[in-house]
Scaffold this motif. Structure first.
Motif, PDB file in Angstrom:
ATOM      1  N   GLY A  99      -7.263 -16.352   0.120  1.00 13.13           N
ATOM      2  CA  GLY A  99      -8.581 -16.512   0.475  1.00 13.13           C
ATOM      3  C   GLY A  99      -8.660 -15.716   1.758  1.00 13.13           C
ATOM      4  N   GLU A 100      -7.563 -15.142   2.385  1.00  7.91           N
ATOM      5  CA  GLU A 100      -7.527 -14.436   3.701  1.00  7.91           C
ATOM      6  C   GLU A 100      -7.985 -13.162   3.559  1.00  7.91           C
ATOM      7  OE1 GLU A 100      -4.542 -13.152   7.242  1.00  7.91           O
ATOM      8  OE2 GLU A 100      -3.519 -14.295   5.419  1.00  7.91           O
ATOM      9  N   GLN A 101      -8.958 -12.702   4.397  1.00  6.53           N
ATOM     10  CA  GLN A 101      -9.571 -11.334   4.070  1.00  6.53           C
ATOM     11  C   GLN A 101      -8.725 -10.397   4.844  1.00  6.53           C
ATOM     12  OE1 GLN A 101     -13.804 -11.295   5.916  1.00  6.53           O
ATOM     13  NE2 GLN A 101     -14.021  -9.301   5.446  1.00  6.53           N
ATOM     14  N   VAL A 102      -8.910  -9.230   4.155  1.00  2.00           N
ATOM     15  CA  VAL A 102      -8.000  -7.945   4.661  1.00  2.00           C
ATOM     16  C   VAL A 102      -8.915  -6.824   4.494  1.00  2.00           C
ATOM     17  CG1 VAL A 102      -5.904  -6.837   4.259  1.00  2.00           C
ATOM     18  CG2 VAL A 102      -5.832  -9.053   3.857  1.00  2.00           C
ATOM     19  N   THR A 103      -8.787  -5.895   5.460  1.00  2.00           N
ATOM     20  CA  THR A 103      -9.566  -4.726   5.477  1.00  2.00           C
ATOM     21  C   THR A 103      -8.673  -3.499   5.233  1.00  2.00           C
ATOM     22  OG1 THR A 103     -11.251  -5.546   6.945  1.00  2.00           O
ATOM     23  CG2 THR A 103     -11.119  -3.185   6.798  1.00  2.00           C
ATOM     24  N   VAL A 104      -8.519  -2.846   4.153  1.00  2.50           N
ATOM     25  CA  VAL A 104      -7.872  -1.682   3.725  1.00  2.50           C
ATOM     26  C   VAL A 104      -8.583  -0.569   3.980  1.00  2.50           C
ATOM     27  CG1 VAL A 104      -6.392  -0.685   1.954  1.00  2.50           C
ATOM     28  CG2 VAL A 104      -6.453  -3.097   2.068  1.00  2.50           C
ATOM     29  N   THR A 105      -8.140   0.477   4.717  1.00  5.32           N
ATOM     30  CA  THR A 105      -8.445   1.810   5.007  1.00  5.32           C
ATOM     31  C   THR A 105      -7.887   2.953   4.563  1.00  5.32           C
ATOM     32  OG1 THR A 105      -9.734   0.862   7.028  1.00  5.32           O
ATOM     33  CG2 THR A 105      -9.703   3.001   6.950  1.00  5.32           C
ATOM     34  N   ALA A 106      -8.461   3.827   3.834  1.00  2.27           N
ATOM     35  CA  ALA A 106      -7.934   4.953   3.282  1.00  2.27           C
ATOM     36  C   ALA A 106      -8.161   6.312   4.049  1.00  2.27           C
ATOM     37  CB  ALA A 106      -7.708   5.207   1.869  1.00  2.27           C
ATOM     38  N   THR A 107      -7.405   6.960   4.596  1.00  2.00           N
ATOM     39  CA  THR A 107      -7.641   7.886   5.511  1.00  2.00           C
ATOM     40  C   THR A 107      -6.998   9.360   4.627  1.00  2.00           C
ATOM     41  OG1 THR A 107      -7.898   6.889   7.446  1.00  2.00           O
ATOM     42  CG2 THR A 107      -7.931   8.984   7.860  1.00  2.00           C
ATOM     43  N   ALA A 108      -7.658  10.199   4.309  1.00  2.00           N
ATOM     44  CA  ALA A 108      -7.376  11.598   3.546  1.00  2.00           C
ATOM     45  C   ALA A 108      -6.682  12.407   4.851  1.00  2.00           C
ATOM     46  CB  ALA A 108      -8.468  12.339   2.912  1.00  2.00           C
ATOM     47  N   SER A 109      -5.700  13.255   4.474  1.00  2.00           N
ATOM     48  CA  SER A 109      -5.217  14.126   5.539  1.00  2.00           C
ATOM     49  C   SER A 109      -6.214  15.307   5.521  1.00  2.00           C
ATOM     50  CB  SER A 109      -3.926  14.932   4.956  1.00  2.00           C
ATOM     51  OG  SER A 109      -2.812  13.808   4.866  1.00  2.00           O
ATOM     52  N   THR A 153       0.832  -1.259   0.019  1.00  2.00           N
ATOM     53  CA  THR A 153       0.039  -0.194   0.166  1.00  2.00           C
ATOM     54  C   THR A 153       0.773   1.262  -0.014  1.00  2.00           C
ATOM     55  OG1 THR A 153      -0.231  -0.097   2.420  1.00  2.00           O
ATOM     56  CG2 THR A 153      -2.146  -1.069   1.175  1.00  2.00           C
ATOM     57  N   SER A 154       0.375   2.224  -0.501  1.00  2.00           N
ATOM     58  CA  SER A 154       0.968   3.396  -0.496  1.00  2.00           C
ATOM     59  C   SER A 154       0.122   4.783  -0.573  1.00  2.00           C
ATOM     60  CB  SER A 154       2.179   3.756  -1.811  1.00  2.00           C
ATOM     61  OG  SER A 154       1.475   3.491  -2.842  1.00  2.00           O
ATOM     62  N   VAL A 155       0.488   5.898  -0.371  1.00  2.00           N
ATOM     63  CA  VAL A 155      -0.285   7.174  -0.470  1.00  2.00           C
ATOM     64  C   VAL A 155       0.307   8.058  -1.323  1.00  2.00           C
ATOM     65  CG1 VAL A 155      -1.056   9.248   0.853  1.00  2.00           C
ATOM     66  CG2 VAL A 155      -0.946   7.146   2.211  1.00  2.00           C
ATOM     67  N   SER A 156      -0.689   8.688  -2.226  1.00  2.00           N
ATOM     68  CA  SER A 156      -0.039   9.509  -3.284  1.00  2.00           C
ATOM     69  C   SER A 156      -1.307  10.879  -3.315  1.00  2.00           C
ATOM     70  CB  SER A 156       0.248   9.050  -4.725  1.00  2.00           C
ATOM     71  OG  SER A 156       0.615   9.933  -5.793  1.00  2.00           O
ATOM     72  N   PRO A 157      -0.476  11.981  -3.385  1.00  2.00           N
ATOM     73  CA  PRO A 157       0.814  12.324  -3.000  1.00  2.00           C
ATOM     74  C   PRO A 157       1.337  12.132  -1.772  1.00  2.00           C
ATOM     75  CG  PRO A 157      -0.596  14.388  -2.795  1.00  2.00           C
ATOM     76  CD  PRO A 157      -1.598  13.175  -3.256  1.00  2.00           C
ATOM     77  N   GLY A 208      -2.221  11.494   3.440  1.00  2.00           N
ATOM     78  CA  GLY A 208      -3.175  10.688   4.161  1.00  2.00           C
ATOM     79  C   GLY A 208      -2.397   9.387   4.572  1.00  2.00           C
ATOM     80  N   SER A 209      -3.147   8.343   4.858  1.00  2.00           N
ATOM     81  CA  SER A 209      -2.633   7.206   5.407  1.00  2.00           C
ATOM     82  C   SER A 209      -3.458   6.005   4.819  1.00  2.00           C
ATOM     83  CB  SER A 209      -2.636   7.293   6.715  1.00  2.00           C
ATOM     84  OG  SER A 209      -3.815   7.154   7.536  1.00  2.00           O
ATOM     85  N   VAL A 210      -2.760   4.851   4.804  1.00  2.00           N
ATOM     86  CA  VAL A 210      -3.376   3.851   4.538  1.00  2.00           C
ATOM     87  C   VAL A 210      -3.184   2.752   5.593  1.00  2.00           C
ATOM     88  CG1 VAL A 210      -3.612   1.909   2.689  1.00  2.00           C
ATOM     89  CG2 VAL A 210      -3.240   4.071   2.052  1.00  2.00           C
ATOM     90  N   SER A 211      -4.121   2.054   5.839  1.00  2.00           N
ATOM     91  CA  SER A 211      -3.926   1.053   7.250  1.00  2.00           C
ATOM     92  C   SER A 211      -4.275  -0.282   6.430  1.00  2.00           C
ATOM     93  CB  SER A 211      -4.668   1.411   8.510  1.00  2.00           C
ATOM     94  OG  SER A 211      -5.908   1.397   8.333  1.00  2.00           O
ATOM     95  N   ARG A 212      -4.083  -1.361   6.911  1.00  2.00           N
ATOM     96  CA  ARG A 212      -4.513  -2.699   6.705  1.00  2.00           C
ATOM     97  C   ARG A 212      -4.764  -3.562   8.015  1.00  2.00           C
ATOM     98  NH1 ARG A 212       0.823  -3.256   3.124  1.00  2.00           N
ATOM     99  NH2 ARG A 212       1.866  -3.555   5.158  1.00  2.00           N
ATOM    100  N   ASN A 213      -5.590  -4.373   7.967  1.00  2.00           N
ATOM    101  CA  ASN A 213      -6.154  -5.215   9.277  1.00  2.00           C
ATOM    102  C   ASN A 213      -6.455  -6.653   8.712  1.00  2.00           C
ATOM    103  OD1 ASN A 213      -6.680  -5.925  11.672  1.00  2.00           O
ATOM    104  ND2 ASN A 213      -8.702  -5.191  11.778  1.00  2.00           N
ATOM    105  N   PRO A 214      -5.773  -7.527   9.150  1.00  2.00           N
ATOM    106  CA  PRO A 214      -4.675  -7.586  10.055  1.00  2.00           C
ATOM    107  C   PRO A 214      -3.373  -6.863   9.285  1.00  2.00           C
ATOM    108  CG  PRO A 214      -4.748  -9.609   9.105  1.00  2.00           C
ATOM    109  CD  PRO A 214      -6.155  -8.825   8.518  1.00  2.00           C
ATOM    110  N   ASN A 215      -2.523  -6.334   9.666  1.00  2.00           N
ATOM    111  CA  ASN A 215      -1.321  -5.597   9.318  1.00  2.00           C
ATOM    112  C   ASN A 215      -0.294  -6.536   9.370  1.00  2.00           C
ATOM    113  OD1 ASN A 215       0.197  -3.714   8.343  1.00  2.00           O
ATOM    114  ND2 ASN A 215       0.771  -2.784  10.166  1.00  2.00           N
ATOM    115  N   LYS A 216      -0.113  -7.171   7.883  1.00  2.00           N
ATOM    116  CA  LYS A 216       0.946  -8.215   7.788  1.00  2.00           C
ATOM    117  C   LYS A 216       1.719  -7.733   6.371  1.00  2.00           C
ATOM    118  CE  LYS A 216      -1.616 -11.896   7.744  1.00  2.00           C
ATOM    119  NZ  LYS A 216      -1.901 -13.385   8.074  1.00  2.00           N
ATOM    120  N   THR A 217       2.844  -8.645   6.145  1.00  2.00           N
ATOM    121  CA  THR A 217       3.403  -8.294   4.753  1.00  2.00           C
ATOM    122  C   THR A 217       2.768  -9.456   4.006  1.00  2.00           C
ATOM    123  OG1 THR A 217       5.454  -9.576   5.471  1.00  2.00           O
ATOM    124  CG2 THR A 217       5.446  -7.129   5.647  1.00  2.00           C
ATOM    125  N   GLN A 218       2.545 -10.608   4.375  1.00  2.00           N
ATOM    126  CA  GLN A 218       2.284 -11.773   3.544  1.00  2.00           C
ATOM    127  C   GLN A 218       0.695 -12.204   4.065  1.00  2.00           C
ATOM    128  OE1 GLN A 218       4.011 -13.796   1.123  1.00  2.00           O
ATOM    129  NE2 GLN A 218       5.429 -11.751   0.931  1.00  2.00           N
TER     130      GLN A 218
END
Length: 160
Positions: free
Chosen positions: A148-158, A126-130, A134-144
């Motif tokens: 079929g595993e469910q991941v919640t990605v949340t984008a929050t603007a500055s 995940t990344s933020v542009s520009p 803002g920020s991006v978070s994932r839950n659960p927060n892992k690299t792998q």
């Protein structure tokens, strides 16, 4: 081949799995006696697809024999020891290394392995542009993540 007893001649003998059973020795025709092979040992054969399996060899009856399955083949896991040889009782048939008391016969033991389902994994980047927008978070927060595993990605603007 004949056997001689001070009281009687041996009446019968039979060969079975490395031992000779003699009937009628020692003057008592109702007594059966086991004759141990000349070197007093029996063979243990270890069948295993594992790398580094051990424990095969020649052993005297009554000694403790330790066997090891070896390192499991790729994509498999150890599932237990089996044998069709009589007189073998594993201390723990579900352990990669186990032991048994050597019986009065040759023994073949088999280390069994079963396939393991391989789970495909994925990298989530995940990344933020520009930058600073803002920020991006994932839950659960892992690299792998597994297939079929469910991941919640949340984008929050500055703010601003």
């Amino acid at each position: 081949m004949s056997f001689f007893s001070a009281k009687k001649f041996a009446r019968a003998f039979a060969f079975a799995a490395g031992a000779v059973w003699m009937s009628g020795c020692g003057g008592d025709s109702g007594t059966n006696q086991a004759y141990t092979p000349a070197d007093g040992t029996y063979t243990v054969q270890v069948n295993s697809a594992g790398n580094g399996a051990s424990g095969g060899g020649s052993y005297s009856a009554g000694v403790t024999v330790t066997v090891y399955s070896g390192v499991h083949p790729s994509g498999a896991q150890f599932s237990g020891w089996t044998t069709a040889s009589g007189g073998v009782n594993f201390v723990n048939a579900n352990s990669m290394q186990t032991a048994f008391t050597m019986p009065n016969n040759a023994v073949t033991v088999t280390a069994n392995f079963e396939g393991v389902a391989q789970t495909q994994t994925y990298t989530l980047t995940t990344s933020v542009s520009p930058t600073g927008g803002g920020s991006v978070s994932r839950n659960p927060n892992k690299t792998q993540y597994g297939a079929g595993e469910q991941v919640t990605v949340t984008a929050t603007a500055s703010s601003g």
